[in-house]
Design an enzyme around this catalytic site. Structure first.
Site, PDB file in Angstrom:
ATOM      1  CE  LYS A   7      -4.288  -1.974   1.486  1.00 30.43           C
ATOM      2  NZ  LYS A   7      -5.433  -2.023   2.339  1.00 30.43           N
ATOM      3  CE  LYS A  28      -5.977  -8.986  -1.043  1.00 29.29           C
ATOM      4  NZ  LYS A  28      -7.228  -8.678  -0.429  1.00 29.29           N
ATOM      5  CE  LYS A  83     -13.794  -4.170   1.151  1.00 27.89           C
ATOM      6  NZ  LYS A  83     -12.616  -4.365   1.987  1.00 27.89           N
TER       7      LYS A  83
END
Ligand code: AQP
Length: 328
Positions: A113, A192, A195
């Site tokens: 991130k 994967k 969202k």
């Protein structure tokens, strides 16, 4: 005494997705009848990356509705919004004071991130400490999560060990509980379902048409450029999702058909779309019912916080005591 279970999902999108459902919620459902469960919508985790404050209330409400529509039952499990139980963040501060920053900087989710942001926040770095506190505040020993969360569970175990060594036996070392769908692949072919990656996921509130469309444009086995090319199911992300949905005999037919090029990718995707739509139909109906009875949802949350807070408070009092912080 029943084993204690904790798990949480961030309200970080308009709807939860198939990865959250198959990787985390299915595990929660498997445990809620036999264990003492607390399940949270972890809103304080969702603010560790840039977000829209105006959308947050609706996202929180939606996440709890989707928990309930998926079958998490407030009569069986304690359902909470994380920030309704402020003991989580107080414990996170105390635990953060025993964990080295270098350890947090090595965790894969932080690195991933951080790479996507200009200026990662202190909250993003501290996320695993708050997650450890979420689990340890209830002395939970089992945590249903997807595969991507394993490093964070390992970190929580390390927090428990370190705390116990420094202040005396206080916390159990929590263990991950994985389902068959612990790693639902992205529709984009790598990584994967997530969202925060547009195009990677099927949302639980997608309409049947949206599900068909998202699968129709999804990436498949790269070796299958033409309908007549033989495929290799084990290399295909769509087949990986088929394995979680399709009955074994049908699955074997699809795999053989793919290898022999008798079944095309579009046909394979249409079969999967129908399986997913059928599975999600009761969910969609229950979700609509709950949205038309918002007070039932709010009552469940009020009751959840009322039951969770004394449990959390008891642990926090014990922790403050062994740390020498409860008296002068
Ligand atoms: N693709 C997945 N397969 C299996 N499990 C998954 N989970 C998430 N994606 C998959 C599991 O869902 C739970 C809640 O996840 P989260 O939303 O709180 O955080 P996340 O893991 O970071 O999920 P996302 O969708 O990838 O969110 P963003 O993009 O916002 O970071 C966890 O148990 C997780 O393992």
């Amino acid at each position: 005494m029943k084993q204690r279970v904790f798990s949480g999902i961030q309200p970080s999108g308009e709807s939860l997705h198939l990865g959250n459902y198959l990787g985390a919620i299915k595990g929660m459902l498997a445990l809620q009848d036999s264990h003492d469960c607390i399940f949270a919508v972890v809103d304080y985790h969702a603010i560790t990356v840039p977000y829209d404050p105006a959308s947050m209330p609706a996202q929180k409400f939606n996440a709890i509705v989707e928990y309930m529509a998926a079958g998490l039952d407030p009569r069986k499990s304690i359902l909470i919004i994380q920030s309704d139980v402020p003991e989580h963040t107080e414990l996170a501060w105390l635990l953060g004071c025993i964990m080295p920053v270098s350890k947090l900087e090595q965790l894969p989710t932080y690195k991933d991130k951080k790479a996507r942001q200009q200026s990662p926040t202190m909250g993003l770095l501290d996320y695993p400490v708050l997650m450890a506190a979420d689990i340890l505040i209830y002395k939970a020993s089992l945590v249903p999560v997807g595969q991507d969360q394993l490093p964070h569970i390992e970190f929580a175990r390390e927090v428990a060990r370190k705390f116990n060594a420094a202040f005396g036996e206080t916390f159990p070392e929590p263990q991950a509980y994985l389902t068959e769908g612990a790693e639902v692949p992205s529709l984009l072919g790598t990584g994967k379902m997530s969202k925060s990656v547009p195009g990677s996921f099927i949302a639980l509130n997608d309409s049947p048409d949206q599900i068909h469309h998202k699968l129709a444009v999804a990436v498949t086995d790269p070796a299958r450029q033409r309908r007549s090319d033989p495929g290799e199911p084990m290399r295909c992300n769509i087949y990986a999702i088929h394995r979680l949905y399709t009955p074994v005999d049908r699955l074997a037919e699809i795999a053989d058909g793919c290898r022999a090029a008798d079944i095309g990718c579009l046909e394979c995707k249409a079969i999967l779309a129908e399986e997913i739509i059928a599975d999600l139909t009761p969910f969609r109906e229950c979700r609509a019912r709950l949205f038309s009875h918002p007070d039932d949802v709010r009552d469940a949350l009020r009751e959840g916080a009322k039951r969770a807070r004394p449990l959390a408070r008891a642990t926090l009092d014990e922790v403050r005591c062994v740390m020498g912080l409860d008296r002068i």
